[in-house]
Design an enzyme around this catalytic site. Structure first.
Site, PDB file in Angstrom:
ATOM      1  CE  LYS A 166      -3.833  -2.223   0.156  1.00  0.00           C
ATOM      2  NZ  LYS A 166      -4.822  -2.126  -0.945  1.00  0.00           N
ATOM      3  CG  ASP A 194      -3.900  -0.685  -4.031  1.00  0.00           C
ATOM      4  OD1 ASP A 194      -4.382   0.390  -4.426  1.00  0.00           O
ATOM      5  OD2 ASP A 194      -4.600  -1.651  -3.635  1.00  0.00           O
ATOM      6  CD  GLU A 220      -4.781  -2.684  -6.986  1.00  0.00           C
ATOM      7  OE1 GLU A 220      -3.938  -3.528  -7.348  1.00  0.00           O
ATOM      8  OE2 GLU A 220      -5.652  -2.928  -6.130  1.00  0.00           O
ATOM      9  CD  GLU A 246      -9.937  -2.231  -5.077  1.00  0.00           C
ATOM     10  OE1 GLU A 246     -10.367  -2.389  -3.934  1.00  0.00           O
ATOM     11  OE2 GLU A 246      -8.726  -2.264  -5.358  1.00  0.00           O
ATOM     12  CG  ASP A 269     -13.839  -8.467  -5.656  1.00  0.00           C
ATOM     13  OD1 ASP A 269     -14.560  -9.484  -5.596  1.00  0.00           O
ATOM     14  OD2 ASP A 269     -13.066  -8.133  -4.741  1.00  0.00           O
ATOM     15  CG  HIS A 296      -9.974  -6.377  -5.836  1.00  0.00           C
ATOM     16  ND1 HIS A 296     -10.968  -6.694  -4.927  1.00  0.00           N
ATOM     17  CD2 HIS A 296      -9.097  -5.595  -5.175  1.00  0.00           C
ATOM     18  CE1 HIS A 296     -10.690  -6.120  -3.769  1.00  0.00           C
ATOM     19  NE2 HIS A 296      -9.561  -5.443  -3.890  1.00  0.00           N
ATOM     20  CD  GLU A 329      -5.807  -8.075  -4.205  1.00  0.00           C
ATOM     21  OE1 GLU A 329      -6.711  -7.892  -5.054  1.00  0.00           O
ATOM     22  OE2 GLU A 329      -5.352  -7.164  -3.474  1.00  0.00           O
TER      23      GLU A 329
HETATM   24 CA    CA Z   1      -6.730  -2.406  -4.284  1.00  0.00          CA
END
Ligand code: CA
Ligand code: NI
Length: 376
Positions: A166, A194, A220, A246, A269, A296, A329
């Site tokens: 992240k 991300d 991302e 996502e 997702d 995702h 993921e």
């Molecule tokens: Ca994400």
């Protein structure tokens, strides 16, 4: 096989160590499952992404539209649910609710025909999926760089060949974090970043330009998902491939992003985009626009199993001898019920996950564990 009951289950665990993405702090894990029961005794399981309690409310509102229906009529049921909620629906919680129901219907269908879902969806291109570790959140109260280096080194030691961290905590800290992780994991492990849309366009471009030297596979959600034009600008003005999707729901939501050339990698997702019924249609959109599709995944082993069946049916693009497989993921953050609720939890070995081979989703839910993790 007639639907006789629809049940919802919330799973909850308070986190001993809260963690943060760019915009939110996780104090607990809270996920929501859908259970659909039929007159022949078969039961199907699904999972809804997003706020569990809102999903429960919407699934309950949709339940009268399900009772008495032939559970194998998955497309007509999808169409009916979507149409009845269209005027205030179209995306968000309406689609996450439909997603959980749809996955449960595919699970039922697989159990009825005694086949894994990927077989009913036309067959698997692959049954072993390379996984990437999702982690690298900011741990509240811990030194960012130190804890991040320890965590990501751990993923490499566990056999992961790819991982995602992240960012979105300020340009300077983010670049220092990326540099430290690359140093720790070495040149051979794939690294993704991300931002959870924690930047505006100018800062996101700057981050992309500075981070590129650390060999980043994708960037991302650099900016808010509504700003499709900014995604396109990101692609033009910094070197890292741009990923997102996502929160773009349904074939219409995804198509809008693809039409505007917003991403290099589209990330629907299954438990948000509209279930496996809709995810299958997203494959067609990604093919038409020739955009890489890397789903995702976030949730329990139910969401993971649904994601694995989806991964199995994504065609190689382009078709080549050494065709690339979309990475799965695999959320590595603390969640004690992720695996506990099923009999044979989904695991990775040397960075590879096998697609479950049993009927339906191929996972067996342990009811006592649902009770164990029910909110107090
Ligand atoms: Ca994400
Ligand atoms: Ni705990």
């Amino acid at each position: 096989m007639i639907i006789t009951a629809v049940h919802t289950h919330i799973l909850h665990h308070d986190l001993e160590q809260p963690f943060q993405s760019a915009f939110s702090t996780f104090y607990n894990r809270r996920h929501m499952l859908v259970e659909i029961v039929c007159d022949n005794g078969l039961v199907g399981w699904g999972e809804c992404r997003g706020p569990a309690d809102i999903n429960v409310a919407i699934v309950k509102m949709m339940t009268p539209l399900l009772i008495g229906k032939q559970a194998l009529d998955i497309e007509p049921i999808w169409n009916d649910l979507y149409s009845q909620f269209r005027d205030q629906g179209q995306r968000g919680a309406t689609l996450t609710a439909i997603s959980g129901i749809d996955v449960a219907l595919w699970d039922l269908s697989g159990k009825y025909y005694d086949k894994p879902i990927y077989q009913l969806l036309g067959g698997a291109y692959r049954k072993e999926i390379p996984a990437y570790a999702t982690g690298g959140f900011r741990m509240v109260g811990k030194d960012r760089i130190e804890s991040l280096v320890a965590e990501t080194s751990g993923y490499v030691a566990q056999g992961f060949k790819a991982l995602k961290i992240k960012i979105g905590f300020g340009i300077e800290l983010d670049i220092a974090a990326i540099a430290a992780v690359r140093q720790a994991i070495g040149p051979k492990t794939s690294l993704m970043i991300d931002a959870n849309h924690g930047y505006d366009l100018s800062d996101a471009i700057k981050v992309g330009q500075l981070a590129a030297q650390y060999d980043i596979d994708w960037f991302e959600e650099p900016v808010i998902p509504e700003a499709l034009n900014c995604y396109r600008e990101m692609r033009n003005r910094q070197p890292i491939p741009v990923a997102g999707g996502e929160t773009w729901h349904s074939r219409w939501g995804i198509n809008e992003a693809l039409k505007q050339q917003s991403v290099d990698i589209i990330q629907p997702d299954v438990c948000g985009v509209g279930g496996l019924t809709e995810a299958r249609k997203i494959i067609t959109l990604a093919e038409i626009h020739h955009v890489r599709l890397v789903p995702h995944v976030w949730g329990t082993n139910i969401a993971m199993a649904a994601g694995l069946h989806f991964h199995a049916i994504i065609p190689p693009a382009p078709n080549a001898h050494e065709a690339r497989s979309p990475h799965f993921e695999f959320d590595q953050t603390h969640n004690p019920f992720r695996n506990a609720i099923v009999e044979e939890p989904i695991q990775q070995h040397q960075g590879i996950i096998k697609v479950p081979d049993g009927p339906g989703l191929g996972v067996k839910v342990i009811r006592e564990q649902l009770a164990e993790f029910a909110p107090q």
